[in-house]
Design a protein around this motif. Structure first.
Motif, PDB file in Angstrom:
ATOM      1  N   THR A 137      -5.805  -3.752 -14.116  1.00  0.00           N
ATOM      2  CA  THR A 137      -4.763  -3.263 -13.210  1.00  0.00           C
ATOM      3  C   THR A 137      -3.900  -2.181 -13.831  1.00  0.00           C
ATOM      4  O   THR A 137      -3.323  -1.376 -13.106  1.00  0.00           O
ATOM      5  CB  THR A 137      -3.842  -4.408 -12.749  1.00  0.00           C
ATOM      6  OG1 THR A 137      -3.226  -5.008 -13.899  1.00  0.00           O
ATOM      7  CG2 THR A 137      -4.616  -5.437 -11.956  1.00  0.00           C
ATOM      8  N   ASN A 144      -4.818   1.583  -8.790  1.00  0.00           N
ATOM      9  CA  ASN A 144      -4.872   2.376  -7.549  1.00  0.00           C
ATOM     10  C   ASN A 144      -4.874   3.878  -7.832  1.00  0.00           C
ATOM     11  O   ASN A 144      -5.471   4.654  -7.103  1.00  0.00           O
ATOM     12  CB  ASN A 144      -3.746   1.984  -6.586  1.00  0.00           C
ATOM     13  CG  ASN A 144      -2.366   2.263  -7.126  1.00  0.00           C
ATOM     14  OD1 ASN A 144      -2.179   2.417  -8.333  1.00  0.00           O
ATOM     15  ND2 ASN A 144      -1.383   2.309  -6.252  1.00  0.00           N
ATOM     16  N   LYS A 176      -8.452   6.567  -7.206  1.00  0.00           N
ATOM     17  CA  LYS A 176      -8.395   7.844  -6.496  1.00  0.00           C
ATOM     18  C   LYS A 176      -8.731   9.011  -7.422  1.00  0.00           C
ATOM     19  O   LYS A 176      -8.605  10.164  -7.030  1.00  0.00           O
ATOM     20  CB  LYS A 176      -6.999   8.051  -5.913  1.00  0.00           C
ATOM     21  CG  LYS A 176      -6.615   7.035  -4.865  1.00  0.00           C
ATOM     22  CD  LYS A 176      -5.182   7.242  -4.432  1.00  0.00           C
ATOM     23  CE  LYS A 176      -4.731   6.133  -3.507  1.00  0.00           C
ATOM     24  NZ  LYS A 176      -3.299   6.215  -3.220  1.00  0.00           N
TER      25      LYS A 176
END
Length: 165
Positions: free
Chosen positions: A15, A92, A96
């Motif tokens: 994470t 996240n 991307k």
């Protein structure tokens, strides 16, 4: 000129990724080559900068994290690290293919290029396990998270320097 070191990587079941004591870790070693702002000569060896290590600047009352002379044109340059501008690389952002800022540098007469990922990284798995003292000098990291019963991996390391104010 102010430059921000931006990092990215492919994170599998991770994470966040950052230096072991956070983005402002005073003892984290940044390794990269330096380019002379006057003649454009690229240093042959990597230079190491550490936030907690400073040296007096010539003809000034201030200090810098690096004072270095160009071996080609003999001009002197300085680099001063500016903490407080970095943040961890989050999953996240990584998904991307974006970059996260790691450290800001005030560069005078020198320009950092070719950052080398090395030792001293920390990562958190999606299950919450913290992996410390990760060595990314080999280009990737793979381990098994027993708490989450899943593999974790950091790969495809990327970095760039971006000019800023």
């Amino acid at each position: 000129m102010k430059m921000v070191l931006m990092i990215s990587a492919d994170l599998e079941n991770i994470t966040e990724l950052e230096p072991r004591k956070g983005t402002d870790d005073p003892n984290f070693a940044y390794y990269f080559k330096m380019k002379c702002g006057a003649c454009g000569e690229l240093s042959q060896k990597e230079t190491c900068l550490i936030l907690s290590e400073t040296t007096p600047m010539p003809n000034s009352r201030g200090t810098a994290n690096l004072v270095q002379k160009c071996k080609f044109c003999d001009r002197e340059g300085t680099v001063t690290m500016e903490p407080g501008h970095g943040r961890p690389l989050l999953l996240n952002v990584s998904m991307k293919a974006n970059y996260a800022p790691l450290m800001k540098f005030d560069c005078r007469g020198l320009e950092p290029v070719e950052f080398s990922f090395g030792r001293g990284w920390k990562a958190r798995s999606t299950a919450g396990t913290i992996f410390k003292d990760i060595d990314l000098s080999g280009g990737e990291y793979a381990e098994y998270c027993e708490k989450g019963n899943l593999p974790v991996m950091i790969s495809n390391l990327r970095s760039k320097f971006v000019g800023t104010k």
